[in-house]
Scaffold this motif. Structure first.
Motif, PDB file in Angstrom:
ATOM      1  N   ILE A 188     -12.577   9.815  71.836  1.00 50.22           N
ATOM      2  CA  ILE A 188     -11.181   9.422  71.966  1.00 50.22           C
ATOM      3  C   ILE A 188     -10.552  10.222  73.102  1.00 50.22           C
ATOM      4  O   ILE A 188     -10.854  11.394  73.287  1.00 50.22           O
ATOM      5  N   SER A 189      -9.669   9.603  73.865  1.00 53.32           N
ATOM      6  CA  SER A 189      -9.187  10.261  75.087  1.00 53.32           C
ATOM      7  C   SER A 189      -8.049  11.242  74.853  1.00 53.32           C
ATOM      8  O   SER A 189      -7.951  12.248  75.542  1.00 53.32           O
ATOM      9  N   ASP A 190      -7.170  10.968  73.875  1.00 49.27           N
ATOM     10  CA  ASP A 190      -5.972  11.794  73.774  1.00 49.27           C
ATOM     11  C   ASP A 190      -5.940  12.651  72.518  1.00 49.27           C
ATOM     12  O   ASP A 190      -4.883  13.069  72.067  1.00 49.27           O
ATOM     13  N   THR A 191      -7.097  12.898  71.916  1.00 44.42           N
ATOM     14  CA  THR A 191      -7.208  13.872  70.835  1.00 44.42           C
ATOM     15  C   THR A 191      -8.481  14.679  71.065  1.00 44.42           C
ATOM     16  O   THR A 191      -9.254  14.388  71.982  1.00 44.42           O
ATOM     17  N   GLY A 192      -8.714  15.649  70.220  1.00 44.18           N
ATOM     18  CA  GLY A 192      -9.910  16.469  70.335  1.00 44.18           C
ATOM     19  C   GLY A 192     -11.084  15.929  69.556  1.00 44.18           C
ATOM     20  O   GLY A 192     -12.063  16.653  69.347  1.00 44.18           O
ATOM     21  N   ASN A 193     -11.030  14.658  69.121  1.00 45.30           N
ATOM     22  CA  ASN A 193     -12.045  14.144  68.219  1.00 45.30           C
ATOM     23  C   ASN A 193     -12.894  13.037  68.827  1.00 45.30           C
ATOM     24  O   ASN A 193     -12.535  12.446  69.851  1.00 45.30           O
ATOM     25  N   ALA A 194     -14.004  12.762  68.149  1.00 45.47           N
ATOM     26  CA  ALA A 194     -14.906  11.673  68.510  1.00 45.47           C
ATOM     27  C   ALA A 194     -15.530  11.143  67.230  1.00 45.47           C
ATOM     28  O   ALA A 194     -15.466  11.787  66.179  1.00 45.47           O
ATOM     29  N   PHE A 195     -16.144   9.963  67.315  1.00 45.49           N
ATOM     30  CA  PHE A 195     -16.843   9.382  66.182  1.00 45.49           C
ATOM     31  C   PHE A 195     -18.338   9.383  66.470  1.00 45.49           C
ATOM     32  O   PHE A 195     -18.763   9.021  67.565  1.00 45.49           O
ATOM     33  N   TYR A 196     -19.122   9.839  65.462  1.00 47.96           N
ATOM     34  CA  TYR A 196     -20.551  10.051  65.622  1.00 47.96           C
ATOM     35  C   TYR A 196     -21.323   9.126  64.676  1.00 47.96           C
ATOM     36  O   TYR A 196     -21.066   9.107  63.475  1.00 47.96           O
ATOM     37  N   ASN A 197     -22.241   8.333  65.221  1.00 45.87           N
ATOM     38  CA  ASN A 197     -23.076   7.443  64.417  1.00 45.87           C
ATOM     39  C   ASN A 197     -24.540   7.686  64.754  1.00 45.87           C
ATOM     40  O   ASN A 197     -24.917   7.661  65.933  1.00 45.87           O
ATOM     41  N   VAL A 198     -25.371   7.924  63.736  1.00 42.88           N
ATOM     42  CA  VAL A 198     -26.813   7.997  63.973  1.00 42.88           C
ATOM     43  C   VAL A 198     -27.434   6.656  63.587  1.00 42.88           C
ATOM     44  O   VAL A 198     -26.999   6.003  62.624  1.00 42.88           O
ATOM     45  N   ILE A 199     -28.419   6.243  64.360  1.00 44.74           N
ATOM     46  CA  ILE A 199     -29.116   4.974  64.151  1.00 44.74           C
ATOM     47  C   ILE A 199     -30.597   5.292  63.995  1.00 44.74           C
ATOM     48  O   ILE A 199     -31.213   5.872  64.904  1.00 44.74           O
ATOM     49  N   ASP A 200     -31.163   4.964  62.843  1.00 49.35           N
ATOM     50  CA  ASP A 200     -32.592   5.186  62.597  1.00 49.35           C
ATOM     51  C   ASP A 200     -33.363   3.995  63.143  1.00 49.35           C
ATOM     52  O   ASP A 200     -33.142   2.852  62.705  1.00 49.35           O
ATOM     53  N   VAL A 201     -34.253   4.245  64.112  1.00 46.73           N
ATOM     54  CA  VAL A 201     -34.950   3.148  64.785  1.00 46.73           C
ATOM     55  C   VAL A 201     -36.455   3.363  64.724  1.00 46.73           C
ATOM     56  O   VAL A 201     -36.944   4.485  64.534  1.00 46.73           O
ATOM     57  N   ASN A 202     -37.190   2.272  64.901  1.00 43.82           N
ATOM     58  CA  ASN A 202     -38.650   2.307  64.868  1.00 43.82           C
ATOM     59  C   ASN A 202     -39.186   1.609  66.107  1.00 43.82           C
ATOM     60  O   ASN A 202     -38.888   0.438  66.345  1.00 43.82           O
ATOM     61  N   PHE A 203     -39.993   2.327  66.893  1.00 43.64           N
ATOM     62  CA  PHE A 203     -40.579   1.782  68.109  1.00 43.64           C
ATOM     63  C   PHE A 203     -42.004   1.275  67.900  1.00 43.64           C
ATOM     64  O   PHE A 203     -42.653   0.890  68.864  1.00 43.64           O
ATOM     65  N   ALA A 204     -42.491   1.279  66.650  1.00 44.86           N
ATOM     66  CA  ALA A 204     -43.886   0.899  66.415  1.00 44.86           C
ATOM     67  C   ALA A 204     -44.148  -0.529  66.857  1.00 44.86           C
ATOM     68  O   ALA A 204     -43.369  -1.439  66.570  1.00 44.86           O
ATOM     69  N   GLY A 205     -45.291  -0.747  67.520  1.00 49.18           N
ATOM     70  CA  GLY A 205     -45.614  -2.081  67.998  1.00 49.18           C
ATOM     71  C   GLY A 205     -45.913  -3.066  66.887  1.00 49.18           C
ATOM     72  O   GLY A 205     -45.725  -4.268  67.032  1.00 49.18           O
ATOM     73  N   ASN A 206     -46.384  -2.585  65.716  1.00 48.64           N
ATOM     74  CA  ASN A 206     -46.692  -3.476  64.609  1.00 48.64           C
ATOM     75  C   ASN A 206     -45.594  -3.475  63.556  1.00 48.64           C
ATOM     76  O   ASN A 206     -45.841  -3.771  62.390  1.00 48.64           O
ATOM     77  N   ALA A 207     -44.386  -3.097  63.939  1.00 47.75           N
ATOM     78  CA  ALA A 207     -43.277  -3.042  62.990  1.00 47.75           C
ATOM     79  C   ALA A 207     -42.856  -4.437  62.564  1.00 47.75           C
ATOM     80  O   ALA A 207     -43.168  -5.435  63.215  1.00 47.75           O
ATOM     81  N   ASP A 208     -42.147  -4.494  61.437  1.00 51.60           N
ATOM     82  CA  ASP A 208     -41.639  -5.768  60.924  1.00 51.60           C
ATOM     83  C   ASP A 208     -40.493  -6.235  61.808  1.00 51.60           C
ATOM     84  O   ASP A 208     -39.432  -5.612  61.844  1.00 51.60           O
ATOM     85  N   THR A 209     -40.702  -7.317  62.529  1.00 50.31           N
ATOM     86  CA  THR A 209     -39.650  -7.872  63.386  1.00 50.31           C
ATOM     87  C   THR A 209     -39.243  -9.277  62.953  1.00 50.31           C
ATOM     88  O   THR A 209     -38.486  -9.946  63.655  1.00 50.31           O
ATOM     89  N   THR A 210     -39.743  -9.709  61.814  1.00 41.93           N
ATOM     90  CA  THR A 210     -39.450 -11.063  61.334  1.00 41.93           C
ATOM     91  C   THR A 210     -38.230 -11.049  60.420  1.00 41.93           C
ATOM     92  O   THR A 210     -38.228 -10.344  59.395  1.00 41.93           O
ATOM     93  N   ALA A 211     -37.225 -11.805  60.769  1.00 41.52           N
ATOM     94  CA  ALA A 211     -36.010 -11.865  59.959  1.00 41.52           C
ATOM     95  C   ALA A 211     -36.213 -12.790  58.763  1.00 41.52           C
ATOM     96  O   ALA A 211     -37.033 -13.723  58.812  1.00 41.52           O
ATOM     97  N   PRO A 212     -35.499 -12.561  57.679  1.00 41.98           N
ATOM     98  CA  PRO A 212     -35.581 -13.483  56.537  1.00 41.98           C
ATOM     99  C   PRO A 212     -35.053 -14.875  56.919  1.00 41.98           C
ATOM    100  O   PRO A 212     -34.358 -15.049  57.924  1.00 41.98           O
ATOM    101  N   THR A 213     -35.370 -15.848  56.094  1.00 41.38           N
ATOM    102  CA  THR A 213     -34.771 -17.167  56.262  1.00 41.38           C
ATOM    103  C   THR A 213     -33.312 -17.118  55.820  1.00 41.38           C
ATOM    104  O   THR A 213     -32.893 -16.192  55.125  1.00 41.38           O
ATOM    105  N   ALA A 214     -32.546 -18.110  56.218  1.00 41.36           N
ATOM    106  CA  ALA A 214     -31.140 -18.148  55.829  1.00 41.36           C
ATOM    107  C   ALA A 214     -31.007 -18.485  54.346  1.00 41.36           C
ATOM    108  O   ALA A 214     -31.735 -19.345  53.828  1.00 41.36           O
TER     109      ALA A 214
END
Length: 447
Positions: A188-214
């Motif tokens: 944020i520009s006009d305060t001393g604060n910020a928002f922090y988000n961690v994202i857990d990710v997987n770079f494995a080539g055989n990872a599950d990349t198939t989305a469920p059906t609707a």
């Protein structure tokens, strides 16, 4: 023999003029600055907090109610949340700091261009967006620390202005393999604060990349003035569906931990809703949306005797001073509509704000004094909700100040002054040398 150092006359005029311009600029910023009320989180790739709110991550604590509130001082890595508390933004949501190779669901990702989408609850003036990633050899079974990360952001986006309720950055993600953590920072520009988000990710080539059906066959039943039952047929997945997300238009309004129905509450009377459902698997893959089901809630008849729901998650949003405390809370709902919020210190009404306002800066407080704040919601008929959770705050001591620095006063070693909100002590004789200015080494900051 001591030699007196008098400033060059031309330089002296420039320093005085520059000091006046700087003072005017600071006064203008203080005049137009509004209190911070910004909150936001990374919704794609889904952050740890987002996956908690959607039910993919479990045993997350209170973050499921406000994934957008991971706020800590800005300035990472020199400042910001402490080591071991990076994921929780300094411990306010401590379960997020639990760390092991299997504790959190991962989102599949590949090196190269990746778009990071932010969901912003309340837009606010912004300084930058920065993205960091763990080192290839980091230890996923130890708490997240600065040593876990490459401390040079792989993506840094300067920003001037106020974003909308959605914001995106497309960044080149570095090459990695296996489980990694990305730290996204919204400053944020006009305060001393910020928002922090961690994202857990997987770079494995055989990872599950198939989305469920609707999901299919979405239906609405038992529609009342403020609620409705939604049901659907299960989606399928190559591994397993872990949760479902419900949307009204493009806005997510609920989630389940795998259940095939949900009782929506807090709806507005005589209002049309268009509901779709998406399925999510353990890897964070999200299905296409189901077909929509539309319904209109019933109109209200008779007198309004129902109070609003209780405001939730009241908290201190930002930094308290010796005389001020910034408060923020989650919205209440009502069968007609919330028209106001009442802010209390103990049993004393401090202020009343509009029903669309979810924050308030309490002013005029006494230094080093304990306060207990709550908030209540009020509707148009005067019905008042129960009090929110209590927030106990003790204001800090008033800061020590000294006489304001003057360009026309002679100072000697040991003299103390205040300039632009900072305290200084003179090392030796001086006249006209501005504290804090480049080359003004005669002044040292008083901690």
């Amino acid at each position: 023999m001591t030699t007196l150092r008098l400033p060059n006359t031309g330089l002296f005029r420039k320093i005085i003029a520059g000091s006046l311009l700087m003072s005017l600029a600071i006064m203008a910023l203080l005049l137009f600055e509004s209190k911070v009320s910004a909150h936001g989180y990374v919704s794609n790739p889904s952050s740890r907090a987002d996956l908690c709110a959607s039910g993919v991550n479990t045993n997350c604590g209170l973050i499921i109610y406000e994934p957008y509130s991971l706020e800590a001082p800005k300035g990472f890595p020199a400042a910001g949340p402490a080591d071991g508390k990076i994921a929780s933004a300094n411990g306010a949501f401590a379960p997020l700091d639990q760390q092991s190779a299997t504790r959190w669901s991962k989102v599949n990702i590949s090196p190269g261009p990746t778009t990071f989408d932010w969901n912003i609850k309340v837009p606010h003036a912004t300084a930058s967006w920065k993205y960091y990633i763990t080192k290839q050899d980091w230890d996923p079974n130890s708490p997240l620390t600065r040593a876990s990360f490459d401390l040079t952001p792989f993506c840094s986006v300067p920003y001037q202005g106020k974003p909308s309720n959605t914001y995106s950055d497309t960044c080149d993600v570095p090459n990695r393999t296996g489980y990694q953590v990305i730290l996204a920072v919204w400053e944020i520009s006009d305060t001393g604060n910020a928002f922090y988000n961690v994202i857990d990710v997987n770079f494995a080539g055989n990872a599950d990349t198939t989305a469920p059906t609707a999901p299919a066959n979405v239906t609405a039943s038992n529609v009342s003035t403020t609620s409705a039952n939604i049901a659907w047929t299960a989606a399928t997945d190559n591994h397993a569906v872990t949760s479902y997300r419900l949307f009204n238009g493009s806005t997510q309004i609920a989630s389940t931990n795998g259940a095939l129905n949900y009782h929506l509450t807090g709806l507005s009377p005589n209002t049309t809703y268009s509901i779709t459902v998406k399925a999510v698997d353990a890897a964070g893959n999200v299905s296409p949306a189901s077909t929509s089901v539309s319904f209109t809630t019933q109109a209200v008849t008779g007198p309004d005797i129902d109070p609003p729901t209780t405001p939730t998650a009241l908290h201190v949003m930002g930094t308290s001073t010796s005389t001020t405390v910034p408060l923020m809370w989650n919205a209440s709902t009502d069968d007609i509509g919330v028209t106001a919020y009442q802010v209390f210190n103990g049993n004393t009404l401090v202020a009343t704000v509009s029903g669309s306002t979810l924050d308030y800066l309490v002013t005029g407080l006494t230094p080093n004094t304990a306060y207990s704040f709550t908030v209540k919601a009020v509707d148009a008929a005067g019905n008042v909700s129960s009090a929110s959770n209590v927030v106990n705050v003790t204001t800090p001591n008033a800061p020590v100040t000294y006489p304001a620095w003057s360009a026309t006063t002679v100072y000697v070693s040991g003299n103390k002054v205040t300039h632009n909100g900072v305290n200084y002590e003179a090392k030796w004789w001086t006249l006209g040398e501005t504290p804090g200015a480049s080359g003004a080494d005669v002044w040292k900051v008083i901690p």
